[in-house]
Design a protein around this motif. Structure first.
Motif, short mmCIF file in Angstrom:
data_model
loop_
_atom_site.label_atom_id
_atom_site.label_comp_id
_atom_site.label_asym_id
_atom_site.label_seq_id
_atom_site.Cartn_x
_atom_site.Cartn_y
_atom_site.Cartn_z
N ILE A 34 0.83 -1.20 0.00
CA ILE A 34 0.00 0.00 0.00
C ILE A 34 0.87 1.26 0.00
CG2 ILE A 34 -1.61 1.35 1.42
CD1 ILE A 34 -2.94 -1.22 2.21
N GLN A 35 0.51 2.22 -0.86
CA GLN A 35 1.25 3.47 -0.95
C GLN A 35 0.49 4.64 -0.33
OE1 GLN A 35 2.51 4.19 -4.97
NE2 GLN A 35 3.60 2.26 -5.14
N GLU A 36 -0.84 4.52 -0.24
CA GLU A 36 -1.65 5.58 0.34
C GLU A 36 -2.75 4.97 1.20
OE1 GLU A 36 -3.19 7.93 -2.82
OE2 GLU A 36 -1.30 8.95 -3.23
N ILE A 37 -3.14 5.70 2.24
CA ILE A 37 -4.24 5.27 3.10
C ILE A 37 -5.55 5.67 2.44
CG2 ILE A 37 -5.28 5.43 5.38
CD1 ILE A 37 -2.57 4.11 5.37
N SER A 38 -6.48 4.74 2.37
CA SER A 38 -7.77 5.01 1.73
C SER A 38 -8.57 6.05 2.52
CB SER A 38 -8.58 3.72 1.63
OG SER A 38 -9.85 3.97 1.10
N PRO A 39 -9.31 6.93 1.84
CA PRO A 39 -10.11 7.96 2.51
C PRO A 39 -11.18 7.40 3.44
CG PRO A 39 -9.84 8.47 0.18
CD PRO A 39 -9.32 7.09 0.37
N TRP A 40 -11.59 6.12 3.26
CA TRP A 40 -12.67 5.60 4.09
C TRP A 40 -12.26 5.46 5.55
CZ3 TRP A 40 -11.51 1.27 6.77
CH2 TRP A 40 -10.65 0.32 6.23
N VAL A 41 -10.95 5.46 5.83
CA VAL A 41 -10.49 5.36 7.22
C VAL A 41 -11.04 6.54 8.03
CG1 VAL A 41 -8.46 5.35 8.72
CG2 VAL A 41 -8.44 4.05 6.60
N LYS A 42 -11.20 7.68 7.38
CA LYS A 42 -11.74 8.87 8.04
C LYS A 42 -13.13 8.61 8.60
CE LYS A 42 -12.42 13.38 8.80
NZ LYS A 42 -11.75 14.14 9.88
N ARG A 43 -13.85 7.66 8.01
CA ARG A 43 -15.22 7.37 8.43
C ARG A 43 -15.28 6.47 9.66
NH1 ARG A 43 -17.06 4.66 3.16
NH2 ARG A 43 -18.83 4.03 4.46
#
Length: 260
Positions: A112-121
């Protein structure tokens, strides 16, 4: 054993590290009132969680390090669930009821190179562990509930596209040597955090009072008497490698008009 469902007084079931465990016996469904702690962390061969397991008293469910990527809807009525440990999976974004329950999330995918935006949820997320993700380049927005971010060993991490608003947040960026200056400034100048670990060999310029000895003297601008509550930040450069979490003592003594 399948007979485990006949243990009515069982309240804690710890199976962590059982790498040969493929599935849970159907008799687990009988433990619907007694078990409050179910630890299946690092059962790497476990691929599914039984729908029949309708325990409504479980407070802790550990699934980090398993092969489970889709959590069944049977956990939805678990009103007592306080802590849900999961391994990071893109499939989790399809299960919003899970995102509302996760308190601890562990990322173990080294690609993985980036954290997915859904973690914010993940509105209850308090611990986010992304240690040794050597290809991770950036961290996106994180929930305000976050209390601990462990990114030690993320050697390619450069950017932080996020902020930290929890006054008790603890951050570990040990060995993140590529972290850019903007990210470092964000961390240092954030008005609220409990403590931070950053790689480096010198005290950042942000800290104006310096000393190479055991103490530092700071002349305050406030006129006496000093306020009853005084906040400050201190930066310590350690010459030897220290494990995050070790206790580091710091004594502060404020003298006003010749009195402590």
């Amino acid at each position: 054993p399948s007979s485990i469902g006949n243990a009515p007084n069982l309240w804690k079931l710890q199976l962590s590290g059982c790498t040969s465990l493929v599935e849970l016996p159907s008799s687990f469904g009988n433990l619907h009132t007694s078990v409050t702690h179910l630890d299946l962390n690092d059962c790497s061969s476990l691929k599914s969680f039984p729908e029949i397991f309708t325990n409504i008293n479980i407070k802790y469910l550990g699934l980090a390090g398993t092969s489970i990527e889709e959590v069944p809807s049977s956990i939805m009525p678990w009103s007592s669930l306080e802590k849900l440990h999961m391994s990071y999976s893109e499939n989790l974004k399809e299960f919003p009821y899970v995102l509302d329950s996760i308190t601890d999330l562990h990322l173990r995918d080294t690609e993985i190179q980036e954290i997915s935006p859904w973690v914010k949820r993940c509105s209850r997320l308090s611990h986010f562990v992304i240690k040794n993700m050597q290809k991770l380049v950036s961290v996106s927005e994180l929930p305000d509930s976050l209390e601990f971010l462990d990114a030690e060993g993320c050697e390619s991490l450069e950017r932080l596209d996020c902020s930290f608003s929890n006054p008790d947040v603890r951050l570990n960026f040990g060995k993140c040597f590529k972290l850019n200056q903007e990210a470092r400034n964000l961390i240092i100048q954030t008005p609220a955090y409990k403590h931070v670990v950053l790689p480096g060999g010198e005290v950042p310029a942000y800290f104006t009072f310096r000393s190479s000895g055991k103490s530092v003297t700071v002349k305050l601008n406030e006129k006496p008497p000093l306020p009853t509550s005084t906040k400050f930040r201190a930066c310590i450069v350690l010459a030897t490698e220290s494990q995050f979490g070790e206790e580091i003592g710091l004594e502060c003594r404020i003298t006003s008009q010749g009195e402590d």
